[in-house]
Design an enzyme around this catalytic site. Structure first.
Site, PDB file in Angstrom:
ATOM      1  CB  SER A  70     -65.110  55.947  19.268  1.00 19.46           C
ATOM      2  OG  SER A  70     -66.306  55.289  18.943  1.00 19.46           O
ATOM      3  CE  LYS A  86     -68.895  56.640  22.042  1.00 17.81           C
ATOM      4  NZ  LYS A  86     -67.567  56.924  21.456  1.00 17.81           N
TER       5      LYS A  86
END
Length: 772
Positions: free
Chosen positions: A677, A720
Site C-alpha cells: 500500500s 489508516k
C-alpha cells in the site's frame, strides 16, 4: 475276536444309554414298538438286540437312525409300572453288528452277526492290562465318581476285553465316545484307546484341581477383605470417624448423584468410585482416581443461567461501559435480537479484532452482563501444546484437564460467555497444534461432543457463547478463522478518547489511588493536551498510564502536605509530567522535496509513515533501507519503473537512471515494514525528488500502484484514516475502489478530513505536488 452266524433279534432302540457286555442295567421302555420288541424277545429265548439312536429326539427310528454296532442282551426281569411303561433288567452278552432290518407290524427286527471275545491272553495284552489298571487307579484316586469298591472289582477281572468294557463304563464319556469304544472289536486297540483316554482325563482332573484351588484361594481372600472392610466400617462408626475413606466415598457418591451426569458418564464414574474404594489409600492410583472424580463432579453438567434477552437493558449496559464503537455495539444488539426471536441456544463465534487497548475484553464482559451469563476468560497467548486445550491423559504424572474444561469448572454453568483471549498468539511445535484442537471447540457441529483426554467423557459445549479476541488476523490459521465472525475494532477518535478518559479512566484511577474528585481536578483542555501530546495510539492503554501518573503526582503532593487539592491545567501540565512527547498538528512543519507521508496499518492500529528519497551522482543504483519486507521492496521497484516510463511527462530528465543513484529510506529503521500500500507514496516521493517539486505537508496517501500507474485498493482504511487524523493531516488520497469503506470511518473524523479517491498515479501527483 471271532464271528458267529447271523441271527434275527427284536431290536430295542436306546436313547442316551449304552450297555456293554457283562453289564446289568435297568431300562425304562415306553414306546409301543419297543414294548412289542420286549414281548417278542421273551418268546425268543429272552434275547434282543440293543442299538443306540444317533438322534435322541426321533420317536420312530428307522434303520438309518441306529448305529450299526450294538449289544445282544438277555432280558432278566420285566416289570410293568403304574404309568404304563416297562422297567426291564437286561444283561449285555456280546457285541454284534446288524446288516438287515425288517420293519414288521408291531416291532422291528435285525439280522445280527455276533462277535466272541478271545480267551487267550498274551504278554502284550498283560502289559496293556497292567498299564490300564495303573492309570485307572490314579484316576480313581483323583476322581470322586469312582469308589474304592468299584476299583477293587475292576482289578479282579482277568479277561482283557471285559476289563476294557468295565473301565469304559466308569469313564465320564458322552454317548458318542462310548459308542466309539463299543465299535472297537480288537481288544488290544481297545485297551490302547482307553489308556490314552485315561491320560487325558487325568490331565483334565489336574487342571480342575488347580482351578478349584485358585478359585478357593481367591474366594478366601475376597471374603477376608470383605470381613476386614466391614470390621473397619464398624470401627469407624463406633469412633465417629467421618474423615475415613468410608465417609469420603459416601460423600463422593452423593456429589456424583447430585451432579446431573449423563447416564453413561455416571455409570463409568461410579465404576471408578468402586475401584477407589477397594484400593489401599497408599496405592499411587488411589490419588489419581480421587482427583479424576473430583474433576468430574466439579464440572457443570446441567446447571445453567437463564438468558436475559432484553434489548433495551443490553443497549443501556453497552452504552454505559463503552464510548464509541457504535458499529460493534450495533452488531452485538443484532445478535441478541436474533436470539430473542429464535430462542436458539446456538450462535456465531464472534472474534473481536483490533489493536491493543481498544476495549475488546471489557466489551466481552459487558456482553456477558447484558445476557446475564457467567463470564470466564482464558488467555491463549504462548500456548503451543495441544494438551493445553484437550488436556493430558491420566497415564501421565501430574495430568489435568485442558483449559476449556478448567474454564467450564470456573464458570460453574453449562452456558457461560467464554472469552478466548489472544487467539492469534497460539503457536505449534512437536507437541501438536493447539489451533487444530480449537477447531472442535469452535465448530457448532462438533462441540456438542467435545472430547478432553483427561475427562475421557464427551462434554457438551454447544450452549457456550464463545468470543475470541485477536490483534493480528493474519496469524490465525484459515480453517480456524473460517469458524469465526470477525468484528473489527479500529480504534478511537480524539473526541471518543476524551469521553472515555472523563467517564471511565479518570474515575477508575482516582479510586485506585485513593483520591476524590475534589482532591484532583483535571481541566478539559488539559485532558485534551494529554490525548494530543502525550499519547499516540489506537486504544487508550497509554492514556490510562498517563492518567495514573498524574494521580501519583497529585497523591505525593497531597500526602507531603504541599497542597490539599491539585488542579491541573494546560499551563502547569508540563511541570507535572514533563515535556510533550508528540507533536500535534502538521506531520511536517513545511512542504518538503522527496518526503511523502504514507498511511500504514500495523498490529497496533494505523500509523503514519514518512518515505524519503535522496539522489546522488552514480550509475542508476537503487538502494532500499528501513527494514523493508519483500513486498514493499517490490513496490519500490515497481514505482521506479513507472516513473522511468513517464519521466518526460513528469518533467524529469529521461536519462536520470544513468547518472543518478536513488536511495529510498523509511524511518524508524528498527521496525519491520511490509505491504504493497506504499506504492503511490513512493511514486510521489520519487517524482518530487527528481522534479524538485515539494510535496504538500497536509497530504497523506495510501494505495498500491501498478507498472501502468493504476491505483489498486488496500485494506485497513479506517485504521489508516484515524492515524492521519491523530497526526494532524487534513487531506487523504486513497484508491477509488475504497470509497465503499468511507462509511466505516466515524463521522466526526470525516467532517475534518478531505478525501480524494483516485484511480491513476497521475491524479495522485496532481493532488500531492505543488505546481512547478
Amino acid at each position: 475276536m471271532t464271528k458267529e452266524n447271523k441271527v434275527f433279534y427284536p431290536v430295542l432302540p436306546l436313547r442316551g444309554l449304552l450297555v456293554y457286555p457283562t453289564m446289568i442295567l435297568h431300562i425304562d421302555v415306553g414306546r409301543e414298538r419297543s414294548i412289542a420288541a420286549l414281548n417278542e424277545a421273551m418268546i425268543r429265548e429272552e434275547k434282543l438286540f440293543l442299538s443306540v439312536q444317533r438322534d435322541m429326539t426321533i420317536e420312530k427310528p428307522d434303520m438309518a437312525d441306529l448305529y450299526d454296532v450294538g449289544i445282544i442282551a438277555k432280558v432278566k426281569q420285566m416289570v410293568k409300572l403304574p404309568n404304563g411303561t416297562m422297567r426291564v433288567l437286561v444283561e449285555g452278552l456280546q457285541r454284534g453288528i446288524w446288516d438287515d432290518f425288517n420293519h414288521l407290524d408291531t416291532f422291528d427286527e435285525v439280522a445280527v452277526t455276533a462277535f466272541i471275545e478271545p480267551e487267550k491272553v498274551d504278554q502284550e495284552d498283560e502289559a496293556l492290562m497292567r498299564t490300564l489298571v495303573h492309570n485307572f487307579e490314579k484316576y480313581s484316586k483323583s476322581s470322586k465318581s469312582v469308589s474304592e469298591e468299584t476299583f477293587n472289582s475292576v482289578t479282579d477281572i482277568e479277561e482283557p476285553g471285559r476289563l476294557a468294557d468295565m473301565v469304559a463304563s466308569h469313564l465320564p464319556l458322552k454317548i458318542s465316545g462310548k459308542q466309539e469304544i463299543l465299535e472297537i472289536m480288537d481288544v488290544k486297540e481297545r485297551l490302547e484307546w482307553l489308556i490314552s483316554r485315561l491320560y487325558n482325563e487325568q490331565e483334565i482332573l489336574d487342571l480342575e484341581k488347580k482351578i478349584n484351588t485358585r478359585v478357593k484361594n481367591a474366594m478366601e481372600r475376597t471374603q477376608k477383605e470383605f470381613y476386614l472392610r466391614e470390621q473397619m466400617k464398624a470401627i469407624q462408626t463406633e469412633l465417629g470417624d467421618k474423615e475415613g475413606k468410608t465417609g469420603e466415598v459416601a460423600e463422593l457418591k452423593k456429589r456424583i448423584e447430585a451432579a446431573g451426569l449423563p447416564e453413561d458418564t455416571k455409570k463409568n464414574v461410579l465404576k471408578e468410585l468402586d475401584r477407589y474404594e477397594k484400593l489401599p489409600t497408599q496405592a499411587p492410583e488411589s490419588g489419581v482416581i480421587r482427583n479424576y472424580i473430583d474433576w468430574i463432579v466439579s464440572i457443570p453438567w446441567s446447571k445453567s443461567t437463564e438468558d436475559q434477552l432484553d434489548i433495551k437493558r443490553s443497549e443501556k449496559i453497552l452504552d454505559r461501559d463503552h464510548d464509541g464503537l457504535e458499529s460493534v455495539k450495533e452488531r452485538v444488539l443484532e445478535y441478541l435480537a436474533v436470539r430473542q426471536l429464535t430462542k436458539s441456544l446456538r450462535g456465531p463465534i464472534l472474534c473481536l479484532a483490533g489493536p491493543p487497548g481498544v476495549g475488546k475484553t471489557s466489551l466481552a464482559k459487558s456482553i456477558a452482563e447484558s445476557l446475564g451469563r457467567n463470564f470466564v476468560r482464558i488467555s491463549l497467548g504462548g500456548v503451543r501444546d495441544e494438551s493445553e486445550i484437550r488436556g493430558h491423559r491420566r497415564t501421565y504424572v501430574g495430568s489435568m484437564p485442558g483449559r476449556i474444561i478448567q474454564g467450564m469448572k470456573k464458570a460453574g454453568t453449562i452456558n457461560p460467555l467464554f472469552l478466548l483471549d489472544e487467539i492469534d498468539k497460539m503457536s505449534n511445535d512437536f507437541r501438536g497444534d493447539p489451533s487444530a484442537a480449537m477447531l472442535e471447540v469452535l465448530d457448532p457441529e462438533q462441540n456438542n461432543s467435545f472430547s478432553d483426554h483427561y475427562i475421557e467423557e464427551t462434554y457438551d459445549l454447544s450452549n457456550v457463547l464463545f468470543i475470541a479476541t485477536a490483534n493480528d488476523l493474519s496469524t490465525i490459521p484459515g480453517p480456524l478463522r473460517d469458524r469465526m465472525e470477525i468484528i473489527s475494532i479500529a480504534g478511537y477518535t480524539e473526541l471518543e478518547k476524551l469521553s472515555i478518559a472523563k467517564n471511565h479512566l479518570l474515575p477508575k484511577q482516582l479510586k485506585e489511588h485513593g483520591l476524590t474528585k475534589g482532591q484532583l481536578q483535571l481541566k478539559d483542555d488539559a485532558l485534551l493536551d494529554v490525548v494530543r501530546h502525550y499519547t499516540r495510539e489506537a486504544g487508550v492503554r497509554s492514556l490510562e498510564r498517563v492518567l495514573a501518573n498524574l494521580c501519583r503526582k497529585a497523591a505525593l503532593q497531597i500526602v507531603s502536605g504541599d497542597k490539599k487539592r491539585v488542579s491541573i491545567t494546560t499551563k502547569n501540565l508540563e511541570n507535572i509530567i514533563g515535556k510533550r512527547k508528540f507533536r500535534y498538528g502538521q506531520a511536517e512543519t513545511e512542504n518538503q522535496i522527496g518526503v511523502a507521508t504514507g498511511l500504514a496499518y500495523t498490529t497496533v492500529g494505523g500509523d503514519t509513515l514518512q518515505i524519503e528519497v535522496s539522489l546522488s551522482a552514480g550509475t542508476g543504483k537503487l538502494q532500499l533501507t528501513g527494514k523493508l519486507g519483500d513486498v514493499m521492496k517490490e513496490s519500490a521497484q515497481t514505482a521506479l519503473s513507472y516513473v522511468r516510463s513517464k519521466a518526460e511527462e513528469f518533467g524529469i530528465d529521461p536519462t536520470f537512471y544513468k547518472n543518478k543513484d536513488i536511495h529510498i529510506h523509511v524511518p524508524e529503521g528498527a521496525v519491520p515494514k511490509d505491504g504493497p500500500s506504499a506504492g503511490i507514496t513512493i511514486v510521489t516521493a520519487l517524482v518530487s525528488a527528481l522534479s524538485k517539486r515539494p510535496i504538500k505537508r497536509e497530504v497523506g496517501m495510501t494505495g498500491e500502484v501498478t507498472l501502468r500507474g493504476r491505483v489498486l485498493p488496500i485494506g485497513g482504511l479506517k485504521e489508516k484514516t484515524l492515524s492521519a487524523h491523530r497526526a494532524g493531516l487534513t487531506t487523504i488520497i486513497c484508491p477509488a475502489d475504497n470509497e465503499r469503506d468511507i462509511e466505516d470511518i466515524p463521522e466526526s473524523v470525516r467532517e475534518v478530513l478531505t478525501f480524494h479517491f483516485v484511480s491513476d498515479a497521475e491524479e495522485v501527483l496532481q493532488l500531492a505536488l505543488e505546481e512547478a
